[in-house]
Write a protein that holds these residues in place. Structure first.
Motif, PDB file in Angstrom:
ATOM      1  N   TYR A 194      -7.335   1.313 -12.892  1.00  0.00           N
ATOM      2  CA  TYR A 194      -6.977   2.695 -13.230  1.00  0.00           C
ATOM      3  C   TYR A 194      -6.107   2.719 -14.487  1.00  0.00           C
ATOM      4  O   TYR A 194      -6.307   3.557 -15.385  1.00  0.00           O
ATOM      5  CB  TYR A 194      -6.238   3.328 -12.051  1.00  0.00           C
ATOM      6  CG  TYR A 194      -5.696   4.710 -12.328  1.00  0.00           C
ATOM      7  CD1 TYR A 194      -6.534   5.820 -12.353  1.00  0.00           C
ATOM      8  CD2 TYR A 194      -4.328   4.905 -12.557  1.00  0.00           C
ATOM      9  CE1 TYR A 194      -6.032   7.086 -12.599  1.00  0.00           C
ATOM     10  CE2 TYR A 194      -3.816   6.165 -12.800  1.00  0.00           C
ATOM     11  CZ  TYR A 194      -4.673   7.250 -12.822  1.00  0.00           C
ATOM     12  OH  TYR A 194      -4.167   8.507 -13.077  1.00  0.00           O
ATOM     13  N   ILE A 195      -5.148   1.796 -14.573  1.00  0.00           N
ATOM     14  CA  ILE A 195      -4.275   1.716 -15.752  1.00  0.00           C
ATOM     15  C   ILE A 195      -5.106   1.417 -16.996  1.00  0.00           C
ATOM     16  O   ILE A 195      -4.920   2.037 -18.052  1.00  0.00           O
ATOM     17  CB  ILE A 195      -3.198   0.622 -15.552  1.00  0.00           C
ATOM     18  CG1 ILE A 195      -2.210   1.059 -14.472  1.00  0.00           C
ATOM     19  CG2 ILE A 195      -2.479   0.316 -16.853  1.00  0.00           C
ATOM     20  CD1 ILE A 195      -1.244  -0.040 -14.062  1.00  0.00           C
ATOM     21  N   SER A 219      12.593   0.437  -6.020  1.00  0.00           N
ATOM     22  CA  SER A 219      13.335   1.468  -5.293  1.00  0.00           C
ATOM     23  C   SER A 219      12.851   1.631  -3.857  1.00  0.00           C
ATOM     24  O   SER A 219      13.606   2.080  -2.978  1.00  0.00           O
ATOM     25  CB  SER A 219      13.235   2.813  -6.031  1.00  0.00           C
ATOM     26  OG  SER A 219      11.891   3.253  -6.089  1.00  0.00           O
ATOM     27  N   ASN A 220      11.592   1.252  -3.598  1.00  0.00           N
ATOM     28  CA  ASN A 220      11.031   1.379  -2.245  1.00  0.00           C
ATOM     29  C   ASN A 220      10.904   0.039  -1.514  1.00  0.00           C
ATOM     30  O   ASN A 220      10.315  -0.017  -0.435  1.00  0.00           O
ATOM     31  CB  ASN A 220       9.662   2.072  -2.322  1.00  0.00           C
ATOM     32  CG  ASN A 220       9.757   3.530  -2.717  1.00  0.00           C
ATOM     33  OD1 ASN A 220      10.041   4.393  -1.893  1.00  0.00           O
ATOM     34  ND2 ASN A 220       9.539   3.797  -4.000  1.00  0.00           N
ATOM     35  N   GLU A 221      11.432  -1.013  -2.127  1.00  0.00           N
ATOM     36  CA  GLU A 221      11.417  -2.361  -1.551  1.00  0.00           C
ATOM     37  C   GLU A 221      10.003  -2.786  -1.148  1.00  0.00           C
ATOM     38  O   GLU A 221       9.748  -3.239  -0.032  1.00  0.00           O
ATOM     39  CB  GLU A 221      12.365  -2.445  -0.352  1.00  0.00           C
ATOM     40  CG  GLU A 221      13.821  -2.161  -0.721  1.00  0.00           C
ATOM     41  CD  GLU A 221      14.762  -2.300   0.467  1.00  0.00           C
ATOM     42  OE1 GLU A 221      14.266  -2.370   1.608  1.00  0.00           O
ATOM     43  OE2 GLU A 221      15.979  -2.348   0.241  1.00  0.00           O
ATOM     44  N   LEU A 222       9.077  -2.655  -2.109  1.00  0.00           N
ATOM     45  CA  LEU A 222       7.678  -2.993  -1.870  1.00  0.00           C
ATOM     46  C   LEU A 222       7.322  -4.303  -2.560  1.00  0.00           C
ATOM     47  O   LEU A 222       7.868  -4.626  -3.622  1.00  0.00           O
ATOM     48  CB  LEU A 222       6.774  -1.878  -2.401  1.00  0.00           C
ATOM     49  CG  LEU A 222       6.956  -0.483  -1.783  1.00  0.00           C
ATOM     50  CD1 LEU A 222       6.142   0.540  -2.570  1.00  0.00           C
ATOM     51  CD2 LEU A 222       6.527  -0.493  -0.316  1.00  0.00           C
ATOM     52  N   ASP A 223       6.397  -5.044  -1.965  1.00  0.00           N
ATOM     53  CA  ASP A 223       5.894  -6.242  -2.625  1.00  0.00           C
ATOM     54  C   ASP A 223       4.413  -6.112  -2.969  1.00  0.00           C
ATOM     55  O   ASP A 223       3.788  -7.050  -3.447  1.00  0.00           O
ATOM     56  CB  ASP A 223       6.124  -7.488  -1.776  1.00  0.00           C
ATOM     57  CG  ASP A 223       5.469  -7.387  -0.389  1.00  0.00           C
ATOM     58  OD1 ASP A 223       4.659  -6.451  -0.176  1.00  0.00           O
ATOM     59  OD2 ASP A 223       5.772  -8.232   0.468  1.00  0.00           O
ATOM     60  N   PHE A 224       3.848  -4.918  -2.721  1.00  0.00           N
ATOM     61  CA  PHE A 224       2.452  -4.656  -3.052  1.00  0.00           C
ATOM     62  C   PHE A 224       2.282  -3.170  -3.329  1.00  0.00           C
ATOM     63  O   PHE A 224       2.758  -2.324  -2.568  1.00  0.00           O
ATOM     64  CB  PHE A 224       1.519  -5.070  -1.911  1.00  0.00           C
ATOM     65  CG  PHE A 224       0.063  -4.772  -2.181  1.00  0.00           C
ATOM     66  CD1 PHE A 224      -0.686  -5.600  -2.993  1.00  0.00           C
ATOM     67  CD2 PHE A 224      -0.549  -3.656  -1.624  1.00  0.00           C
ATOM     68  CE1 PHE A 224      -2.026  -5.326  -3.251  1.00  0.00           C
ATOM     69  CE2 PHE A 224      -1.880  -3.368  -1.872  1.00  0.00           C
ATOM     70  CZ  PHE A 224      -2.626  -4.217  -2.696  1.00  0.00           C
ATOM     71  N   VAL A 225       1.631  -2.866  -4.468  1.00  0.00           N
ATOM     72  CA  VAL A 225       1.368  -1.469  -4.825  1.00  0.00           C
ATOM     73  C   VAL A 225      -0.072  -1.357  -5.312  1.00  0.00           C
ATOM     74  O   VAL A 225      -0.467  -2.009  -6.279  1.00  0.00           O
ATOM     75  CB  VAL A 225       2.320  -0.963  -5.939  1.00  0.00           C
ATOM     76  CG1 VAL A 225       2.017   0.505  -6.264  1.00  0.00           C
ATOM     77  CG2 VAL A 225       3.776  -1.138  -5.549  1.00  0.00           C
ATOM     78  N   ASP A 226      -0.869  -0.547  -4.606  1.00  0.00           N
ATOM     79  CA  ASP A 226      -2.206  -0.223  -5.088  1.00  0.00           C
ATOM     80  C   ASP A 226      -2.288   1.291  -5.270  1.00  0.00           C
ATOM     81  O   ASP A 226      -1.279   1.994  -5.184  1.00  0.00           O
ATOM     82  CB  ASP A 226      -3.283  -0.761  -4.150  1.00  0.00           C
ATOM     83  CG  ASP A 226      -3.187  -0.160  -2.743  1.00  0.00           C
ATOM     84  OD1 ASP A 226      -2.330   0.725  -2.513  1.00  0.00           O
ATOM     85  OD2 ASP A 226      -3.967  -0.587  -1.867  1.00  0.00           O
ATOM     86  N   LYS A 227      -3.482   1.818  -5.503  1.00  0.00           N
ATOM     87  CA  LYS A 227      -3.601   3.260  -5.761  1.00  0.00           C
ATOM     88  C   LYS A 227      -3.172   4.077  -4.550  1.00  0.00           C
ATOM     89  O   LYS A 227      -2.555   5.142  -4.693  1.00  0.00           O
ATOM     90  CB  LYS A 227      -5.041   3.603  -6.156  1.00  0.00           C
ATOM     91  CG  LYS A 227      -5.379   3.273  -7.604  1.00  0.00           C
ATOM     92  CD  LYS A 227      -6.656   3.969  -8.050  1.00  0.00           C
ATOM     93  CE  LYS A 227      -6.415   5.475  -8.202  1.00  0.00           C
ATOM     94  NZ  LYS A 227      -7.620   6.166  -8.746  1.00  0.00           N
ATOM     95  N   ALA A 228      -3.505   3.588  -3.366  1.00  0.00           N
ATOM     96  CA  ALA A 228      -3.144   4.324  -2.152  1.00  0.00           C
ATOM     97  C   ALA A 228      -1.629   4.392  -1.992  1.00  0.00           C
ATOM     98  O   ALA A 228      -1.068   5.431  -1.631  1.00  0.00           O
ATOM     99  CB  ALA A 228      -3.790   3.666  -0.940  1.00  0.00           C
ATOM    100  N   VAL A 229      -0.957   3.285  -2.249  1.00  0.00           N
ATOM    101  CA  VAL A 229       0.503   3.254  -2.129  1.00  0.00           C
ATOM    102  C   VAL A 229       1.148   4.097  -3.226  1.00  0.00           C
ATOM    103  O   VAL A 229       2.109   4.825  -2.992  1.00  0.00           O
ATOM    104  CB  VAL A 229       1.019   1.798  -2.199  1.00  0.00           C
ATOM    105  CG1 VAL A 229       2.547   1.767  -2.217  1.00  0.00           C
ATOM    106  CG2 VAL A 229       0.489   0.996  -1.021  1.00  0.00           C
TER     107      VAL A 229
END
Length: 244
Positions: A194-195, A219-229
């Motif tokens: 997407y980017i 800020s959300n303490e995430l280790d994985f980010v995809d489009k849904a997240v």
């Protein structure tokens, strides 16, 4: 985001281009051309390469042209890069540049060359400097510069190496994400794609989007980010006009 250069395809091709200029045979001319659309990382890549050459003991000269440049101001900028004030008449400045480049084996990089490509005197002076030194001269400009230089046959025929900067592909965007993010976060393939699509492969816009993702993950303490997240968060400036 880490402050470093990622050796994506455009960077590697630029390094290969300059290596070819340095190792060319005596009968091959030594002017190079780097061209492409704004935002693809031309200046950043060349600055990185100049710094690399300097660290290895070479003495490259890097000048950036301006929209208001004249032959005099261009030569003054080259003279400053070589550690001297302009010498008048200008012919003496040209002689100084030629002698210094020959003595110290200095390659010349001219960024934003679009600003001077329409100036016959400046472009012919660059050709004079090359002819008198036969040291690598690299011109950097936008996508139209190749066409504009083609009208100056004597200079155009001396270009033996060229690189057209292309949009970042999925592999490049993935490398940016894996090598530049400060925190240990994985960006999903769908978000990376997407980017790439929304940025048009522009490095600047790609890095802006990745930094937003990094801040979001931190800020959300995430280790994985995809489009849904990521959801509906805005990664790019929307310049479409609102409907009233």
């Amino acid at each position: 985001m880490k402050h470093k250069i990622v050796e994506v395809k455009n960077v590697l091709r630029t390094q290969d281009m300059f290596a070819n200029l340095q190792s060319r045979s005596d009968i091959t001319p030594g002017i190079g051309l780097i061209h492409g659309a704004s935002g693809f990382g031309k200046t950043t890549t060349v600055t990185y390469m100049v710094n690399q050459l300097t660290s290895m003991g070479s003495l490259p000269a890097f000048v950036r042209c301006c929209a208001t440049d004249t032959p005099s101001s261009f030569l003054a900028r080259v003279m400053k890069e070589l550690g001297s004030e302009p010498i008048f008449p200008l012919r003496k400045s040209v002689d100084f540049i030629i002698n210094t480049m020959n003595e110290q084996q200095i390659a010349l990089f001219v960024d934003e060359a679009d600003h001077i490509v329409g100036q016959s005197k400046t472009m012919e002076t660059i050709r004079d400097i090359y002819d008198a030194t036969e040291l690598p001269v690299v011109l950097i400009g936008m996508e139209e510069i190749a066409r504009r230089i083609s009208h100056r046959k004597q200079l155009f025929n001396r270009i033996s190496e060229w690189v057209e900067f292309m949009p970042a592909d999925n592999e490049d965007v993935s490398m940016f994400a894996s090598e530049l993010l400060e925190i240990d976060v994985e960006v999903g393939e769908d978000l990376l794609d997407y980017i790439r699509q929304r940025s048009g492969g522009e490095v600047r816009r790609t890095l802006i989007a990745l930094e937003k993702i990094e801040r979001f993950a931190l800020s959300n303490e995430l280790d994985f980010v995809d489009k849904a997240v990521w959801g509906d968060g805005q990664l790019f400036l929307n310049h479409t006009r609102r409907q009233v």
